[in-house]
Motif scaffolding. Structure first.
Motif, PDB file in Angstrom:
ATOM      1  N   PRO A 267       0.828  -1.212   0.000  1.00  0.00           N
ATOM      2  CA  PRO A 267       0.000   0.000   0.000  1.00  0.00           C
ATOM      3  C   PRO A 267       0.859   1.258   0.000  1.00  0.00           C
ATOM      4  O   PRO A 267       2.091   1.209   0.069  1.00  0.00           O
ATOM      5  CB  PRO A 267      -0.800  -0.132   1.299  1.00  0.00           C
ATOM      6  CG  PRO A 267       0.097  -0.932   2.200  1.00  0.00           C
ATOM      7  CD  PRO A 267       0.827  -1.900   1.302  1.00  0.00           C
ATOM      8  N   ALA A 283      -5.265   8.936  -2.609  1.00  0.00           N
ATOM      9  CA  ALA A 283      -6.147   7.770  -2.478  1.00  0.00           C
ATOM     10  C   ALA A 283      -6.702   7.348  -3.827  1.00  0.00           C
ATOM     11  O   ALA A 283      -6.753   6.153  -4.155  1.00  0.00           O
ATOM     12  CB  ALA A 283      -7.285   8.082  -1.506  1.00  0.00           C
ATOM     13  N   ALA A 287      -5.733   3.931  -5.858  1.00  0.00           N
ATOM     14  CA  ALA A 287      -6.798   2.991  -6.242  1.00  0.00           C
ATOM     15  C   ALA A 287      -6.756   2.685  -7.732  1.00  0.00           C
ATOM     16  O   ALA A 287      -7.066   1.561  -8.155  1.00  0.00           O
ATOM     17  CB  ALA A 287      -8.160   3.553  -5.844  1.00  0.00           C
ATOM     18  N   ARG A 292      -3.952   0.596  -2.006  1.00  0.00           N
ATOM     19  CA  ARG A 292      -4.742   1.227  -0.949  1.00  0.00           C
ATOM     20  C   ARG A 292      -3.868   2.234  -0.220  1.00  0.00           C
ATOM     21  O   ARG A 292      -2.681   1.978   0.029  1.00  0.00           O
ATOM     22  CB  ARG A 292      -5.253   0.175   0.042  1.00  0.00           C
ATOM     23  CG  ARG A 292      -6.251   0.719   1.053  1.00  0.00           C
ATOM     24  CD  ARG A 292      -6.641  -0.342   2.050  1.00  0.00           C
ATOM     25  NE  ARG A 292      -7.783   0.065   2.851  1.00  0.00           N
ATOM     26  CZ  ARG A 292      -8.105  -0.448   4.024  1.00  0.00           C
ATOM     27  NH1 ARG A 292      -7.344  -1.412   4.553  1.00  0.00           N
ATOM     28  NH2 ARG A 292      -9.162  -0.029   4.680  1.00  0.00           N
ATOM     29  N   ASP A 316     -13.027  -1.932  -2.312  1.00  0.00           N
ATOM     30  CA  ASP A 316     -11.896  -2.720  -1.833  1.00  0.00           C
ATOM     31  C   ASP A 316     -10.662  -1.881  -1.553  1.00  0.00           C
ATOM     32  O   ASP A 316      -9.848  -2.238  -0.690  1.00  0.00           O
ATOM     33  CB  ASP A 316     -11.545  -3.807  -2.862  1.00  0.00           C
ATOM     34  CG  ASP A 316     -12.639  -4.858  -2.979  1.00  0.00           C
ATOM     35  OD1 ASP A 316     -13.452  -4.957  -2.045  1.00  0.00           O
ATOM     36  OD2 ASP A 316     -12.661  -5.566  -4.006  1.00  0.00           O
ATOM     37  N   HIS A 317     -10.484  -0.790  -2.291  1.00  0.00           N
ATOM     38  CA  HIS A 317      -9.278   0.010  -2.137  1.00  0.00           C
ATOM     39  C   HIS A 317      -9.559   1.336  -1.438  1.00  0.00           C
ATOM     40  O   HIS A 317      -8.802   2.299  -1.581  1.00  0.00           O
ATOM     41  CB  HIS A 317      -8.624   0.249  -3.501  1.00  0.00           C
ATOM     42  CG  HIS A 317      -8.276  -1.019  -4.210  1.00  0.00           C
ATOM     43  ND1 HIS A 317      -7.333  -1.900  -3.720  1.00  0.00           N
ATOM     44  CD2 HIS A 317      -8.757  -1.575  -5.359  1.00  0.00           C
ATOM     45  CE1 HIS A 317      -7.249  -2.939  -4.545  1.00  0.00           C
ATOM     46  NE2 HIS A 317      -8.091  -2.766  -5.532  1.00  0.00           N
ATOM     47  N   PRO A 319      -9.429   4.107   1.290  1.00  0.00           N
ATOM     48  CA  PRO A 319      -8.313   4.408   2.194  1.00  0.00           C
ATOM     49  C   PRO A 319      -8.663   4.145   3.651  1.00  0.00           C
ATOM     50  O   PRO A 319      -9.828   4.182   4.055  1.00  0.00           O
ATOM     51  CB  PRO A 319      -8.057   5.897   1.954  1.00  0.00           C
ATOM     52  CG  PRO A 319      -9.351   6.424   1.430  1.00  0.00           C
ATOM     53  CD  PRO A 319      -9.964   5.314   0.643  1.00  0.00           C
TER      54      PRO A 319
END
Length: 459
Positions: A267, A283, A287, A292, A316-317, A319
C-alpha cells in the motif's frame, strides 16, 4: 452649569463590526481563513458586503506589521502599550485609509464608532486623533518615512510587508528576484479546486483548468457552490500541492515487490495526512493502480478532517485513516510502496493564503520544527519497502526546512537512497540547481512555494 450632552452615536457598521470580530479571533490565535469563512457562513451577507469584509480581514492581516509601524508613528507610542482590542480597530482603520478606496472621513468616522462600541467611549477621542494622522499621508509616503535609516533588506521587508527575517531568507534564496517573490505573497490567489480521481470529472468544476495538474481548475467564488465539492468528490487544493502528490504517484520506483503492479501489492502511506488534501488525491491515484492508501495523522481533530476529506471513497481500495504518531509508528518497517511525508513546517510558502502567518511566525519556530522534520523523514524512509519512493514535502522554501533536512537525514540514514527527478509534468524552472529537488514559487508558477524531494529507497 448644565451638562453638555454627548453626541448620539449611530453604532458601528455591521460589516466592519463583523470584520473586527474576526480580526479579534485572529489576534487571539485563530486562522484567518477559517475564522473568516465561518463568520461569513453564519452572517449570510450579500456578495458586496461579504467581499468588503473579506478584504478588511485579509488585507489587515497581511499588512498588520506595516500598519503597526504606521500607528506607532501616528500615535507617538509603542503599539504594545495599546489595548489589543483598540489596536485591532486602528489596524482596520489604517487598512481602509491606506489600502482601500474608502474616503478618509468615512474610514475615520467608522473607526471611531467601532472603537466606542467595542472598546469603550473613552477611546473614541484617541481613535479619532490617531486615524486622522494616519490619513494625512498615503501609504507610499509612510513607507518612505519609515524606511529612513533602514538598510536595503530592512527597506525591502517594509515595502513588501514582511518581517525582516523572512525577507532575508528570500534574498538568500532568490537574490534580485526576492522582491518580486515577496510581492507575490500579497496577492490573494483564486481558489483552486481538484477532483478526486475516479469520483469526479474535471468538467464538473467549471473555471479554468490548472496549467500543469490534470486534476485541477481555478474557479473564483465559493467552492461550496460546486456539487462535487459539497459531496466530497472534489476539494480545494493549491496546484502546487496537487503536483507534489502527482509526482510521488508517478515516480519511478524499483522492481521489487513494493512496486509490483498487481492488486494487493504494498500500500501507500501518507505519514502526516491532516487536513487531508494530498491524501484525498493520493487515495484516488493509488486505487487506480489497485493500491490502498493508509492516511496517518497524530492529532485526533485533524484525523477527523482527513476522514471527512476521504469520505467519498469506498470499495476494496478505500483508504484507511489512522490516528498515529509518525515518529513512533504502529506499522512494520519496509511496508509501503509510496510514502508521502508532508511534514509540519513554518508555512512560509503559503503566505498569500494565510496572511496572518508572516507576523505570527518567529525565527525560533524553524529551530523548533527542524528536529521533528528530520525525525519524520527518517521514519518515512524506514516505512518504505525496497524500491519504494518517499516524497519529502514542505510548504516552506526556507533552506533549513528543505535541503538541509534532506541532506542531514540522508547522511545519517543506514539505507541506500537515490534522489529522483520527477517524472510527472512540472514547470521547467522548478528544479533547484545542482540537484533533482523541486521548489515552486507563487511569482513564477502561481502556486504555493512547495518544496519536494523524491527519494527512492534502494535497500
Amino acid at each position: 452649569m448644565p451638562h453638555r450632552k454627548l453626541a448620539r452615536r449611530r453604532g458601528p457598521d455591521p460589516a466592519r463590526a463583523l470584520a473586527y470580530r474576526v480580526l479579534r479571533e485572529v489576534s487571539e490565535g485563530a486562522y484567518a481563513n477559517l475564522a473568516l469563512g465561518q463568520a461569513l457562513a453564519d452572517a449570510r451577507l450579500d456578495a458586496r458586503d461579504a467581499a468588503f469584509v473579506t478584504e478588511l480581514v485579509a488585507g489587515t492581516c497581511r499588512l498588520a506589521g506595516t500598519y503597526d509601524r504606521v500607528l506607532a508613528a501616528a500615535s507617538g507610542r509603542d503599539v504594545a502599550r495599546l489595548q489589543p482590542a483598540l489596536l485591532d480597530v486602528l489596524r482596520l482603520g489604517a487598512h481602509q485609509l491606506l489600502s482601500m478606496r474608502v474616503p478618509a472621513h468615512a474610514a475615520v468616522g467608522a473607526g471611531v464608532e467601532l472603537a466606542a462600541a467595542e472598546v469603550g467611549e473613552k477611546v473614541a477621542g484617541l481613535t479619532n486623533a490617531v486615524l486622522r494622522k494616519v490619513a494625512a499621508r498615503p501609504l507610499d509616503a509612510w513607507l518612505a518615512a519609515l524606511s529612513a535609516g533602514e538598510d536595503a533588506v530592512g527597506a525591502l521587508a517594509l515595502r513588501t510587508h514582511h518581517p525582516r527575517w523572512i525577507a532575508e531568507e528570500y534574498v538568500r534564496l532568490l537574490g534580485d528576484e526576492a522582491e518580486e517573490a515577496l510581492a507575490a505573497n500579497n496577492v490573494s490567489p483564486v481558489p483552486t479546486l481538484v477532483v478526486r480521481p475516479g469520483l469526479a470529472d474535471l468538467s464538473e468544476l467549471g473555471g479554468e483548468p490548472t496549467r500543469w495538474s490534470p486534476f485541477g481548475a481555478r474557479r473564483p467564488g465559493n467552492p461550496a457552490d460546486v456539487d462535487a465539492v459539497r459531496q466530497g468528490r472534489a476539494g480545494v487544493q493549491d496546484e502546487g500541492s496537487q503536483l507534489v502528490a502527482l509526482a510521488l504517484a508517478e515516480a519511478s520506483g524499483g522492481e521489487g515487490p513494493a512496486d509490483a503492479d498487481a492488486p494487493g501489492a504494498a500500500p501507500w502511506l501518507d505519514l502526516c495526512a491532516g487536513p487531508g488534501g494530498k491524501a484525498a488525491l493520493l487515495a484516488g491515484l493509488a486505487a487506480d493502480g489497485g493500491r490502498r492508501l493508509v492516511a496517518s495523522e497524530v492529532a485526533e481533530h485533524r484525523a477527523r478532517l482527513v476522514a471527512q476529506a476521504l469520505r467519498a471513497y469506498s470499495g476494496d481500495h478505500a483508504p484507511a485513516v489512522l490516528c498515529a504518531d509518525g515518529t513512533a509508528p504502529p506499522w512494520r518497517e519496509a511496508s509501503f510502496a509510496r510514502v508521502m511525508a508532508d511534514v509540519p513546517c513554518t508555512g512560509l510558502g503559503a503566505l498569500r493564503r494565510r496572511p496572518e502567518a508572516r507576523w505570527r511566525r518567529r525565527p525560533g519556530d524553524v529551530d523548533d520544527l527542524v528536529p521533528l522534520q528530520r525525525s519524520l523523514l527518517a521514519s518515512a524512509l524506514d516505512a518504505a519497502a525496497p524500491g519504494g519512493v518517499v516524497a519529502y514535502v514542505t510548504c516552506s522554501p526556507h533552506h533549513r526546512e528543505t535541503t538541509e533536512v534532506v541532506g542531514a537525514v540522508l547522511q545519517a540514514s543506514g539505507r541506500s537512497v537515490t534522489p529522483l527527478a520527477p517524472a510527472s509534468p512540472l514547470p521547467p524552472d522548478a528544479l533547484l540547481a545542482g540537484g533533482p529537488f523541486v521548489q515552486l514559487w507563487p511569482h513564477r508558477h502561481a502556486t504555493d512555494a512547495m518544496f519536494l524531494a523524491l527519494l527512492r529507497v534502494d535497500n
